[in-house]
Design a protein around this motif. Structure first.
Motif, PDB file in Angstrom:
ATOM      1  N   GLY A 139      -6.302  -1.730   2.402  1.00  0.00           N
ATOM      2  CA  GLY A 139      -5.136  -1.548   1.536  1.00  0.00           C
ATOM      3  C   GLY A 139      -5.481  -1.087   0.137  1.00  0.00           C
ATOM      4  N   ARG A 140      -6.650  -1.457  -0.363  1.00  0.00           N
ATOM      5  CA  ARG A 140      -7.068  -1.009  -1.695  1.00  0.00           C
ATOM      6  C   ARG A 140      -7.118   0.504  -1.785  1.00  0.00           C
ATOM      7  NH1 ARG A 140     -12.556  -3.604  -3.549  1.00  0.00           N
ATOM      8  NH2 ARG A 140     -13.129  -2.947  -1.437  1.00  0.00           N
ATOM      9  N   ILE A 141      -7.401   1.174  -0.665  1.00  0.00           N
ATOM     10  CA  ILE A 141      -7.497   2.626  -0.650  1.00  0.00           C
ATOM     11  C   ILE A 141      -6.196   3.269  -0.186  1.00  0.00           C
ATOM     12  CG2 ILE A 141      -8.764   4.601   0.298  1.00  0.00           C
ATOM     13  CD1 ILE A 141     -10.384   2.784  -1.591  1.00  0.00           C
ATOM     14  N   THR A 142      -5.657   2.783   0.944  1.00  0.00           N
ATOM     15  CA  THR A 142      -4.535   3.490   1.567  1.00  0.00           C
ATOM     16  C   THR A 142      -3.213   3.321   0.826  1.00  0.00           C
ATOM     17  OG1 THR A 142      -4.072   1.622   3.049  1.00  0.00           O
ATOM     18  CG2 THR A 142      -5.593   3.312   3.845  1.00  0.00           C
ATOM     19  N   LEU A 143      -2.930   2.138   0.298  1.00  0.00           N
ATOM     20  CA  LEU A 143      -1.629   1.933  -0.348  1.00  0.00           C
ATOM     21  C   LEU A 143      -1.432   2.845  -1.566  1.00  0.00           C
ATOM     22  CD1 LEU A 143      -1.040  -1.923  -0.054  1.00  0.00           C
ATOM     23  CD2 LEU A 143       0.007  -0.089   1.262  1.00  0.00           C
ATOM     24  N   PRO A 144      -2.370   2.895  -2.510  1.00  0.00           N
ATOM     25  CA  PRO A 144      -2.186   3.831  -3.632  1.00  0.00           C
ATOM     26  C   PRO A 144      -2.126   5.297  -3.181  1.00  0.00           C
ATOM     27  CG  PRO A 144      -3.919   2.240  -4.122  1.00  0.00           C
ATOM     28  CD  PRO A 144      -3.600   2.096  -2.679  1.00  0.00           C
ATOM     29  N   GLU A 145      -2.931   5.650  -2.173  1.00  0.00           N
ATOM     30  CA  GLU A 145      -2.971   7.036  -1.711  1.00  0.00           C
ATOM     31  C   GLU A 145      -1.659   7.429  -1.034  1.00  0.00           C
ATOM     32  OE1 GLU A 145      -4.804  10.719  -1.536  1.00  0.00           O
ATOM     33  OE2 GLU A 145      -5.438   8.885  -2.566  1.00  0.00           O
ATOM     34  N   LEU A 146      -1.123   6.567  -0.185  1.00  0.00           N
ATOM     35  CA  LEU A 146       0.136   6.862   0.490  1.00  0.00           C
ATOM     36  C   LEU A 146       1.295   6.918  -0.507  1.00  0.00           C
ATOM     37  CD1 LEU A 146      -0.195   4.676   3.721  1.00  0.00           C
ATOM     38  CD2 LEU A 146      -0.375   7.157   3.547  1.00  0.00           C
TER      39      LEU A 146
END
Length: 429
Positions: free
Chosen positions: A122-129
């Motif tokens: 989530g540290r990577i995907t949530l901001p990216e999405l």
């Protein structure tokens, strides 16, 4: 007998409701019950059973797998997984939202923890999405659901605890979790597809485009974690290593990845070790308390009393499983999954095996119910993890995760109807 069972249940509810640590609450419940209704020397029994529970060989894999996950949590492995998988999901309805599912599935094979999987990915995907215009509900819900796969695909902390308490092969449990984990991941992706087809506005209007060359080139980012997965699971499946030895291999592999990505520092290693000590000590205390309570319940005749209470209902095997599922769904609203299992296993496992279910199959069934508990308020750990990442309320995250909760309920029905989904790999061993 029934009166004793009610007193024990009341004691347990009272102690846990008062905020007593779960492990200590289990020990106290068993001890008080024995002092009230039996003349058994509690101090002798407690000391012997605590030592027996803490020195079970399978339990030594626990701190090693936890350490491996703690080390990987402090690396850039999640970013590498995202970069490798993103180009391969653009053709599906929902596009990059599927990266949550695929990345959690991959990371689960080197984690063992649902919360760690959700937090790391989530540290990577949530901001990216969010940056790319995907709806927050889709991003949060898919992560909350897919993060639970960390308990189902080996190595799994819950499976280690269950194997110790149920006294069954940890390797069989690990093998049993692989196919169900992949099937559940496919069902989560199918849920994303259905949601996006019903509400196209959940994803941005544009479409990310990648050439086949870019897709193939991106896979190199996945190589370190795939090698680590092959070393852990492959060594166990081929009989080269026991689960304990495979856990040691995993730690060495995690250290190698951290060194290669230049994330290995003394400070990070110290944090990983302290996190391992904290988590392992907490689970170890719960396991000792569960071992003592299980024996105390046997002396008190609680399992037999509960069986006598259920017998007049004339439930068949499926009816019993549905009743147990409802029990764990209720408990999941108030307790973490491991605590719910260790509290109830001494009672439910004899009932389930007497009904003809395999203990390995039931272990996977329990893991899925624990996964449901991770996304049910008010005590859903994945909800809190994602709440911390997004700064939204836990109820918003719970609403976003609800379709994926339904997918888990459907999946539970699937493994009840077709138990070979679980037992196929263990039976090949």
């Amino acid at each position: 007998m029934t009166e004793i069972a009610l007193v024990v249940a009341g004691l347990l509810i009272l102690l846990l409701g008062a905020g007593v640590w779960v492990g200590l609450g289990l020990m106290a419940t068993g001890g008080i019950g024995l002092m009230l209704f039996r003349s058994t020397p509690v101090e002798v029994l407690l000391g012997q059973l605590s030592w027996n529970s803490a020195t079970v060989a399978e339990l030594s894999a626990l701190p090693l797998f936890v350490l491996m996950a703690e080390i990987l949590f402090r690396t850039r492995i999640a970013a590498a997984i995202f970069d490798a998988l993103a180009p391969w999901t653009t053709w599906l309805p929902g596009r990059l939202a599927h990266v949550n599912v695929a990345a959690c599935t991959v990371f689960a094979a080197v984690s063992g923890s649902s919360a760690a999987t959700a937090a790391t990915i989530g540290r990577i995907t949530l901001p990216e999405l969010t940056r790319r215009g995907y709806a927050g509900s889709l991003a949060m819900g898919s992560l909350a659901g897919a993060g639970t796969i960390g308990f189902l695909i080996p190595p799994s902390i819950v499976m280690i605890v269950y194997s110790v308490l149920a006294q069954i092969s940890l390797l069989d449990l690990f093998l049993a979790g692989i196919v169900p984990g992949l099937v559940l991941a496919a069902m989560f992706s199918a849920t994303i597809v259905v949601l996006v087809l019903l509400r196209p506005g959940l994803v941005p209007a544009g479409r990310e485009t990648y050439s086949w060359g870019q897709r193939v080139a991106a896979l190199k980012n996945l190589l370190p974690v795939l090698l680590l997965i092959a070393a852990i699971i492959g060594s166990m499946m081929t009989g080269i290593a026991t689960p304990n030895e495979a856990a040691a291999v995993g730690v060495v592999g995690a250290l190698a990845i951290a060194a290669a990505t230049r994330d290995l520092s003394l400070a990070a290693l110290r944090q990983a070790m302290m996190g391992t000590v904290f988590t392992s000590s907490m689970i170890g205390l719960i396991v000792m308390g569960a071992g003592f309570l299980s024996t105390a319940m046997g002396y008190l005749g609680v399992p037999q009393a509960v069986a006598q209470m259920i017998e007049p209902l004339h439930l068949g095997p499926v009816g019993l499983i549905v009743l147990i599922l409802c029990l764990y769904l209720v408990l999941g609203c108030f307790l973490d999954g491991i605590s719910a299992i260790v509290m109830t296993l001494p009672i439910v496992l004899p009932l389930v095996t007497a009904a003809g279910y395999d203990a390995v199959w039931f272990g996977i069934f329990l893991v899925v119910t624990v996964e449901m508990a991770q996304v049910t308020p008010p005590v859903g750990f994945n909800l809190f993890v994602i709440q911390g990442l997004t700064k939204t309320s836990a109820m918003q995250v719970a609403r976003a995760a609800f379709p994926f909760f339904i997918a888990m309920v459907v999946f539970t029905g699937l493994i009840v109807a077709f138990p070979q989904i679980v037992m196929w790999l263990p039976n090949l061993k």
